[in-house]
Scaffold this motif. Sequence first.
Motif, PDB file in Angstrom:
ATOM      1  N   ASN A 246       0.829  -1.213   0.000  1.00 30.49           N
ATOM      2  CA  ASN A 246       0.000   0.000   0.000  1.00 30.49           C
ATOM      3  C   ASN A 246       0.863   1.263   0.000  1.00 30.49           C
ATOM      4  N   THR A 247       1.968   1.206   0.727  1.00 31.58           N
ATOM      5  CA  THR A 247       2.868   2.361   0.794  1.00 31.58           C
ATOM      6  C   THR A 247       3.503   2.617  -0.561  1.00 31.58           C
ATOM      7  N   LEU A 248       3.975   1.559  -1.200  1.00 33.92           N
ATOM      8  CA  LEU A 248       4.583   1.714  -2.523  1.00 33.92           C
ATOM      9  C   LEU A 248       3.566   2.201  -3.547  1.00 33.92           C
ATOM     10  N   ALA A 249       2.320   1.704  -3.424  1.00 32.31           N
ATOM     11  CA  ALA A 249       1.275   2.123  -4.361  1.00 32.31           C
ATOM     12  C   ALA A 249       0.973   3.607  -4.193  1.00 32.31           C
ATOM     13  N   GLU A 250       0.918   4.087  -2.943  1.00 30.35           N
ATOM     14  CA  GLU A 250       0.694   5.516  -2.710  1.00 30.35           C
ATOM     15  C   GLU A 250       1.821   6.360  -3.297  1.00 30.35           C
ATOM     16  N   ALA A 251       3.055   5.887  -3.105  1.00 24.54           N
ATOM     17  CA  ALA A 251       4.207   6.638  -3.623  1.00 24.54           C
ATOM     18  C   ALA A 251       4.181   6.685  -5.150  1.00 24.54           C
ATOM     19  N   ASP A 252       3.877   5.555  -5.770  1.00 25.43           N
ATOM     20  CA  ASP A 252       3.849   5.499  -7.238  1.00 25.43           C
ATOM     21  C   ASP A 252       2.734   6.365  -7.818  1.00 25.43           C
ATOM     22  N   PRO A 314      -1.055  13.103   6.698  1.00 26.22           N
ATOM     23  CA  PRO A 314      -1.344  12.437   7.971  1.00 26.22           C
ATOM     24  C   PRO A 314      -2.347  11.301   7.803  1.00 26.22           C
ATOM     25  N   GLY A 315      -2.040  10.162   8.397  1.00 31.42           N
ATOM     26  CA  GLY A 315      -2.943   9.021   8.356  1.00 31.42           C
ATOM     27  C   GLY A 315      -2.796   8.138   7.140  1.00 31.42           C
ATOM     28  N   SER A 316      -2.014   8.542   6.151  1.00 30.04           N
ATOM     29  CA  SER A 316      -1.830   7.732   4.954  1.00 30.04           C
ATOM     30  C   SER A 316      -0.903   6.560   5.252  1.00 30.04           C
ATOM     31  N   SER A 317      -0.844   5.604   4.334  1.00 26.44           N
ATOM     32  CA  SER A 317       0.061   4.469   4.507  1.00 26.44           C
ATOM     33  C   SER A 317       1.508   4.944   4.514  1.00 26.44           C
ATOM     34  N   LEU A 318       1.829   5.932   3.680  1.00 30.05           N
ATOM     35  CA  LEU A 318       3.172   6.512   3.678  1.00 30.05           C
ATOM     36  C   LEU A 318       3.514   7.095   5.041  1.00 30.05           C
TER      37      LEU A 318
END
Length: 771
Positions: A246-252, A314-318
Motif C-alpha cells: 500500500n505504501t509503494l502504491a501511494e508513492a507510485d 497524515p494518516g496515509s500508509s506513507l
Amino acid sequence: MAKRATATPATLPTREQILAFIAESKDKVGKREIAQAFGLKGADKIGLKRILKEIEADGAVSRSRGSLAKAGRLPPVVLCDIRSRDRHGDFVASPVEWAGEGKPPTIVLMPVKGGRRDRRPAPGIGDRALLRVEPDGEAEGRYTGRVIKVIGKNRAEIIGVYRAGAQGGRIEPVEKRGQGREILIPPGEEGEARDGDLVSVSLERETRFGLPRGRVRERLGSLGSEKAVSLIALHLHNIPHVFHENTLAEADAAKPATLRGREDWCERPLLTIDPPDAKDHDDAVMAEADPDPGNPGGFILTVAIADVAAYVRPGSSLDREALERGNSVYFPDRVVPMLPERISNDLCSLREGERRPAIAVRMIVTAEGEKRRHSFHRVMMRSRAKLAYAQAQAAIDGHPDATTEPLLDGALRPLWAAYAALKIARDRRGPLALDLPERKVLIGADGRVDRVVVPERLDAHRLIEEFMIQANVAAAETLEQARQPLIYRVHDEPALEKMRALGEVLASVGIKLPKEGALRPALFNRILATAAESEHGVFLNEVILRSQAQAVYAAENLGHFGLNLRRYAHFTSPIRRYADLIVHRALITACGLGKDGLPADISVPELDRIGEQISAAERRAMAAERETIDRLIANHLVDRVGATFAGQIAGVTRSGLFIKLDETGADGFVPVSTIGADYFRHEEARHALVGERTGETFRLGDRVEVRLVEAAPSAGALRFELLSEGRARSGAKRPGGKAAKGAAGRPFKPNPPGRPAGIRTTGNRHRGSRR
C-alpha cells in the motif's frame, strides 16, 4: 495508579511525597500523572519540573521511556525483549532501555493463562513485548512479568551461521544475547545452505526442553558480503526494510506538486552542497547582501527544504510507515530509507535544474551574525547546481572547476561571507566543542571493506551545519510564537551524579571542576582547551562526552544544552527524519501555508508519544549502524590475526579494557585476566584498572600496543592481548613494553560504554543529523 494524593491544590508536594507516590504507583508515572495527582496547574508545574529534575539528578529515581521509577527499579510497565528460556523452560526477558547501574534486571515471564477468551499471541524468543512487572522478593535484580501485548513478532526469522552435521545441521544465532540456544535443522530442511553459510531460519517448533527446530528460509551467502552484514543488523534490531504494498502504491500514484499556492522562486540561485555519494538532496541554500541601509554589512540567508508534507499526508500508509521507521538508517554499503525512493530520491529530492516544491525560511542577519527577523514561505524552486563539499571548498580556496567557476561571485562567495558572520555569533554563543573525529568505512566492489578513512572537516561542512542550525531555531521560534504544538529536539544538561563523577576524573589529572556557577557548555570548552595539547586531550574529550545527557525528541521544550540554545526543532531533513515532517506540518498550519498541516485534533501527549517512539528508533538505528561497522571490520581483519596494532584505551570495565585501533577505528577487548601478572582492580572514578601489588595503571585514553588474538565476524568482535606496560604509581608511562600472557577461549565482547545518542561530534555524518 496509586491512590490520588491529598496535597492541597496549587501547593507543591515535598520530595518525600513525590517519591512515595512513585513507589506506590502500579502504572506509568511521569510529570503529567504527578501533576494531576497533586492538583498542580499552570506555573506550579514549573516548580514540579525543578523538583523532579533534582530528584532524578540525585539518583533517587530513574527514567525509562518517559516513566519514572525508584532508582534501580523498573517501572510497573516496561518494553522488553524476550531473550531466551531458563532451565525451567520459562521465557526470560530484559528491558529495552535500562538507565540503572550494572546489568539490566532479569525478568522471568509467568505462563500465559489459557482459555478461549485469551486471544493474546503467545510470546516467543526474539519477540518484543510490553510487560507488567513486579520485583521478585526472593532475588535482587530479578522480576516476574506478564505479557500485556506482543509488540513485534520476531519468530518468523532468525539469522545465524549454518553448521552441517551427519544428521541434519545446527544454526548458531549471530546474536548470543537473543536466541540464546542453537537451533536444530532436521535433514532435508537445510535448503541450499552449506557449512559456514549465513542463513535466515524460521522456527518450526519450540519445545519447553531441548533445542528448538527450524527450517532454512534463505541462504544469505558469505558473512563478509554487504547483503549479509546489513541483514544481520536489520534483523537483530527489528528495523523495517521492506515497504508495504500500500505504501509503494501511494508513492507510485503521487503526482508532482504544482505552483498553485506557492511562491515562484525558480530563478533564485539556490544550490545543494552534499557528500559526493548523496542520492537525495533535501536542503538548498543561498545568501546575499542585505540592501537595507539600516543593516550595514548584513545578509539575507535562505534555506529551502524539500516539501515532503505535500506528498505524505497524515494518516496515509506513507505516513504510518514513515512513523514506524522513524528515520532512515545508513550503513556503509546501503541506505534503508524512511520513505520510498519515488518520494525520497525523486519527487522530494532537490535535483539540479528540476522544479521541486519546498518550504523555505528567509533570515535577515547582522554583520555579526545575529538574526533580526525571519519568515517562512511555501515555494517552487529549481536548484542551480549540485555540489560536493570538497568541490565547493576547492572553489573558495582558489581551485574552481567548470561547474563552480560560474557560481563563485553570484553564489559561493556570498555564502562564505554570510558564514563568516554566523561564525561570529556562534563563537559568542559557545556551543559544546568536542573534537572526536569519526571514521568512514569505504566498501569495495566485492562488498568488503576497502579501507577506513577520516574525512577531512572543511568549512563547507561547517557552513551547511550552521545554516541548518539557524533554520531549525527559526522553526522553533515561529511555532512557539504561534502557540502551535511541535516536537522539539531537546538536550538536557548533564545530571548531577555524572558531574560528580566527571569532577573525580578531572581531579585525577590535575584539573579542578568549579563547584559553583551555572552549568554551561563554556565550562567544558575551557577544560578541553586547557588539555588540548596535553596527553589527556583525547581522554577528556571522551570523558566529557560520556557525561552528557541524551538528545531526544519531545513535545516539552528543555532547550539544547550542547548547542547552547533555548529552543531548537529539527526542520531541515524531512526526507529522512519523521520529527522534521511533524515540524513542517506544524509550520504549514501556523503560517497558513495550506490545508495539509498538522491535524487540528492532535494533542501534546500524542506528540510526546511520537517523540518517544522516534527517539527509540534513532537509538535503534545508531546501534545497527555501529554493529554493522564492527562486523565489517572484524571480517576485514580476520586474515590479520597475530598482527600488532597501535591504539588507545577507549573503555575500562572490571572485565577488561576496550581498545580502539588507530588504523581502522575498530574496537576490541582485552580481558583483565590476560593483563600482566598482577591482580587488577577497577577504579570506576578514575576510569582505570590498577594493579593491587604493583600499582601499575591502565587508564582511559592511554596509548597502547596490542596483538590481535581472535576476530569473530559474526559477532563483530575482536580480542587482543596487551603488549604495553601501564603507568607506574607516579602516573608516568613506563618505557618499553612486555607481552601479556595469552588468553584462550571463545570471543568475549561485552558491550562497550557507548556515546550518548544524539550528541554530534566532529566528523559525524551529513548535516550533523544527531544534534
